[in-house]
Design an enzyme around this catalytic site. Structure first.
Site, PDB file in Angstrom:
ATOM      1  N   CYS A   1       0.844  -1.199   0.000  1.00 50.35           N
ATOM      2  CA  CYS A   1       0.000   0.000   0.000  1.00 50.35           C
ATOM      3  C   CYS A   1       0.881   1.252   0.000  1.00 50.35           C
ATOM      4  O   CYS A   1       1.429   1.614  -1.038  1.00 50.35           O
ATOM      5  CB  CYS A   1      -0.949  -0.029   1.195  1.00 50.35           C
ATOM      6  SG  CYS A   1      -2.367   1.096   1.025  1.00 50.35           S
TER       7      CYS A   1
ATOM      8  N   HIS B   1      -3.371  -5.600   0.828  1.00 56.55           N
ATOM      9  CA  HIS B   1      -2.662  -6.013   2.041  1.00 56.55           C
ATOM     10  C   HIS B   1      -2.640  -7.540   2.133  1.00 56.55           C
ATOM     11  O   HIS B   1      -3.537  -8.139   2.735  1.00 56.55           O
ATOM     12  CB  HIS B   1      -3.353  -5.425   3.280  1.00 56.55           C
ATOM     13  CG  HIS B   1      -3.207  -3.951   3.424  1.00 56.55           C
ATOM     14  ND1 HIS B   1      -2.270  -3.366   4.243  1.00 56.55           N
ATOM     15  CD2 HIS B   1      -3.871  -2.925   2.829  1.00 56.55           C
ATOM     16  CE1 HIS B   1      -2.357  -2.050   4.168  1.00 56.55           C
ATOM     17  NE2 HIS B   1      -3.333  -1.754   3.310  1.00 56.55           N
TER      18      HIS B   1
ATOM     19  N   GLU C   1      -1.011  -9.435   3.975  1.00 58.90           N
ATOM     20  CA  GLU C   1      -0.827  -9.949   5.340  1.00 58.90           C
ATOM     21  C   GLU C   1      -2.142 -10.329   6.009  1.00 58.90           C
ATOM     22  O   GLU C   1      -2.168 -11.126   6.953  1.00 58.90           O
ATOM     23  CB  GLU C   1      -0.096  -8.914   6.208  1.00 58.90           C
ATOM     24  CG  GLU C   1      -0.874  -7.660   6.547  1.00 58.90           C
ATOM     25  CD  GLU C   1      -0.702  -6.533   5.541  1.00 58.90           C
ATOM     26  OE1 GLU C   1      -0.920  -5.367   5.903  1.00 58.90           O
ATOM     27  OE2 GLU C   1      -0.343  -6.829   4.376  1.00 58.90           O
TER      28      GLU C   1
END
Length: 565
Positions: free
Chosen positions: A407, A537, A539
């Site tokens: 990002c 994202h 993660e």
């Protein structure tokens, strides 16, 4: 009938209720039971979206775009489920719902009060979530684990504690189990374990009408038998109901520790779990899950080779601000039998101005950056530290150090490339400087500029790999050659599409875009071992037994084995 396990906390906040709740769910899943989870946050905010990471830790994003507490991330990772915004209850959400009903006239002229209207709304919400399927079977989950945030005795949590007091009678004794997590501090030169804080905490809990079935005692050292007996005596529970949860090398050991102390047998008796008909295939899946979990924990203790990753961010003073990033790195390193070493670098410490104000931190930060095997710049908002991140991206690009930008990390990589490769000396982001001369990062046109909460591009979105990337894109290979991937997003700004042709001519390839082809999702640098940026994202979708592909790529590149993969 769904079984409910409530997890409360005492003495201090941040005591590890989320890990206890997640570990309990993992144990029950190992039996083949289906498990869902709810996190109750007593704060007045509608959600966690506008809360500072330095105040409350990471904002976790769900598939439906819900911005929630970081403990929801723990639940998803441990239980391998996908939750929704309704799984996170806040005081703000409950009061908004009740006030809206009052304005509609639903209460028929009654005086609206905390009891019964707020407490009923809490109980109804819990039952609504507990009935929602969490897999493709469309069946109601067997167990719902509810974590009550904060500390028993707080003013903010009082309505929720009262709701749970009532709820135990609504669902019945054999369907309601309460775990109270407390602290047993170790004080003095001889390391004496003190039980008084736990006694006081349980007294507050009982005074509110709730009786703990388990007292999980957090301590830095193993619990002495005499201390266990004392807690049992003064807290009115049997010795086997006092669970010792000492500090361990990783959170993955906690379910194993709980199982070794007989927790599965306890839950079987307390919640009459043997009455639940568990399909044979789910029992087999549960056994396989546990075997894999044991292998994970055992391998964690046998790791010797290390890999060092520098995380260059804005909120490194509180590591929980990047907990999903840390977990994603940890999962990837475990997959390749490496021990993770993190170098936390505050981005402002890399900037030249810091050489004058704090030269020691400046040189330490640059030493940590230069000595890292790989560099990661995670997401964030605001202008502080941006130039430090740009310098980290420049170092990674010029010295062929594996780099992953997420990002904001992708944005700073573009800014750096525009300035130093494309001769755009004024290149900057409209987020940091709305009137900059060369905006390579711009505000997304459909996003509100007046309301901040819940107005970003949020949740699960599709990213499509571009034609011709089948054999050239590292990211596409890491995803198994798929044509597209679905990942979670959280952003207001995007790469300026007008400048993309210039960047691609200079060797920065936008290999992934959205369905319109105008929004850049994944970027890769030519002639570099691993220099990748993504708008989403990754993660948020990592799992201990299934690491996120881009994190696997960063680790593989950092240990020099990406080409072998």
């Amino acid at each position: 009938m769904t079984k409910y396990i409530i997890v409360t906390g005492g003495v201090i906040s941040g005591i590890g209720k989320g890990v206890i709740a997640s570990s309990t769910g993992t144990l029950l899943k190992s039996l083949g039971l289906s498990v869902t989870a709810i996190k109750i946050d007593p704060y007045l905010n509608i959600d966690a979206g506008l809360m500072s990471p330095l105040d409350h830790g990471e904002v976790f994003v769900l598939n439906d775009g819900g911005e929630v507490d970081l403990d929801l991330g723990n639940y998803e990772r441990f239980l391998d489920v996908e939750l929704s915004r309704i799984n996170n209850i806040t005081t703000g959400k409950i009061y908004s719902e009740v006030i809206e009903k009052e304005r509609r006239g639903d209460y028929l002229g009654k005086t609206v009060q905390v009891v019964p209207h707020i407490t009923d709304a809490i109980q109804n919400w819990i039952e609504r979530v507990a009935a929602m399927p969490i897999d493709d079977s469309s069946e109601q989950p067997d167990v719902c684990i509810i974590e009550l945030g904060g500390t028993v005795g707080d003013i903010e949590s009082a309505p929720f504690v009262e709701a749970m007091r009532q709820f135990q009678f609504r669902v019945g004794h054999e369907n309601f189990c309460l775990i109270h997590v407390s602290l047993v501090p170790v004080v003095g030169s001889v390391g004496e374990q003190k039980t008084k804080p736990t006694q006081m905490s349980v007294r507050d809990l009982r005074g509110a009408g709730l009786t703990p079935d388990l007292i999980a005692c957090r301590s830095s050292t193993p619990l002495d038998e005499g201390v266990r007996a004392k807690i049992s005596m003064f807290c009115h529970v049997a010795p086997e109901q006092v669970l010792a949860v000492r500090d361990v090398s990783s959170v993955y050991h906690v379910p194993v520790m709980m199982r070794d102390t007989g927790m599965i047998e306890f839950f079987r008796r307390r919640l009459s779990l043997d009455q639940i008909q568990i399909p044979t295939d789910r029992q087999l899946q549960g056994k396989q899950l546990w075997d894999q979990w044991l292998e994970l924990t055992q391998s964690y203790d046998r790791l010797f080779d290390t890999v060092t990753i520098a995380i260059v961010g804005k909120y490194t003073d509180l590591h929980d601000s990047y907990i999903s990033v840390y977990k994603a790195l940890e999962h990837a390193t475990l997959a390749y039998r490496r021990k993770l070493q993190i170098r936390w670098i505050e981005a402002t410490n890399l900037e030249p101005e810091n050489l004058k104000t704090d030269p020691i931190k400046y040189h330490e930060s640059w030493q940590n950056l230069c000595g890292a095997d790989g560099i990661l710049v995670p997401g964030g908002f605001g202008s502080r530290g941006i130039e430090g991140m740009v310098m980290a991206a420049k170092w990674a690009r010029e010295h062929k150090i594996p780099y992953l930008g997420i990002c904001l990390g992708m944005h700073v990589a573009i800014i750096e490339f525009a300035r130093n490769v494309c001769d755009m000396s004024d290149a900057y982001s409209a987020e940091m400087e709305p009137d900059c001369k060369t905006p390579v990062v711009i505000y997304m046109p459909e996003i509100s500029k007046t309301h901040l909460g819940g107005t970003m591009r949020l949740g699960l979105r599709s990213t499509f790999f571009q034609p011709g990337t089948e054999n050239t894109s590292i990211t596409r290979k890491l995803h198994g050659g798929k044509d597209s991937v679905e990942e979670r997003h959280r952003h207001r700004y995007e790469i300026n599409p007008e400048m993309v042709p210039t960047f691609e001519e200079k060797g920065l390839q936008f290999v992934g875009r959205d369905d319109s082809g105008k929004r850049m999702e994944i970027v890769e640098l030519d002639n570099h071992p691993f220099f990748v940026g993504c708008q989403y994202h990754p993660e948020y979708l990592t799992r201990p037994l299934s690491p996120a592909p881009l994190f696997k790529g960063l680790i593989l590149a950092s240990i020099g084995e990406l080409k072998k993969a």
